[in-house]
Write an enzyme that holds these catalytic residues in place. Sequence first.
Site, PDB file in Angstrom:
ATOM      1  N   ASP A  98       0.865  -1.169   0.000  1.00 16.25           N
ATOM      2  CA  ASP A  98       0.000   0.000   0.000  1.00 16.25           C
ATOM      3  C   ASP A  98       0.909   1.229   0.000  1.00 16.25           C
ATOM      4  OD1 ASP A  98      -2.347   1.657   0.417  1.00 16.25           O
ATOM      5  OD2 ASP A  98      -1.753   1.769   2.525  1.00 16.25           O
TER       6      ASP A  98
ATOM      7  N   ASP B  45      -0.022   5.086   0.963  1.00 17.34           N
ATOM      8  CA  ASP B  45      -0.146   6.119   1.983  1.00 17.34           C
ATOM      9  C   ASP B  45       0.025   5.549   3.387  1.00 17.34           C
ATOM     10  OD1 ASP B  45      -0.722   7.648  -0.192  1.00 17.34           O
ATOM     11  OD2 ASP B  45      -2.871   7.826   0.220  1.00 17.34           O
TER      12      ASP B  45
ATOM     13  N   ASP C 216      -1.494  -0.148   6.107  1.00 17.71           N
ATOM     14  CA  ASP C 216      -1.801   0.481   7.390  1.00 17.71           C
ATOM     15  C   ASP C 216      -3.281   0.448   7.720  1.00 17.71           C
ATOM     16  OD1 ASP C 216      -2.934   3.683   6.934  1.00 17.71           O
ATOM     17  OD2 ASP C 216      -2.250   2.522   5.237  1.00 17.71           O
TER      18      ASP C 216
END
Length: 235
Positions: A12, A14, A186
């Site tokens: 991922d 961000d 996250d």
Amino acid sequence: MLTRLMEAAFFDLDKTVIAKSSVLAFGRPLYREGLLSRSALLKSASNQAIYAIRGPAEARMEGARDKMLSITGGWEQARVTGIVRETFEKIVAPIIYAEALELFEEHLDAGRKIFLVSWSPMEIVSHLAEYLGIDECIASRSRVDAEGRYTGELEFYAYGPHKATAIRDAADRDGIDLSRSYAYSDSITDAPMLELVGHPVAVNPDRELARLARQREWEIREFDQPIPLRRRVPT
């Protein structure tokens, strides 16, 4: 003789590879170029603050994501791509996590293919992948008309279960063994992506993902060293 399947690592973007929301970070340069209104810029700044404090909680960020991904209706794709390239090193390069770069090297040394997988627009994610010498990216794609202008509609939204579907498609295409592969994120919204692989890792996890990771006994890592980079030569 059996052919061994390839392994991969899916990251991922961000708060996993970079310390902020990539799409919201470009609000100011788009405003300066007249492609974003002042009210939209202020909304972008507000959402950036929410994102930094609480992470991409689906209930709070869904509207902001749709807004930032669809607001480009009527813009020229080439112009947006140019702005991303011109401002990228100032905006994104200083906030790339050193820990993520170390993992890239580890996976490359092990012969694994690396993917960036993000809900952000392809125009941003593909440039970061090129900058870092990463093999491939999966990102949201906006529909473009025959004149190269955005229609304001999404062709593909790389979010939640859609990420997982795109990863499965890439694995089928490239002969990737997902049971031996890695994924990093996250956000709880990426649970479908993490569940696909044999080695899921929660990075800087939000509360819901941290809880799930503990229940499933997934590895949890904290990245906290964003570092400025000069342009990297692809490995």
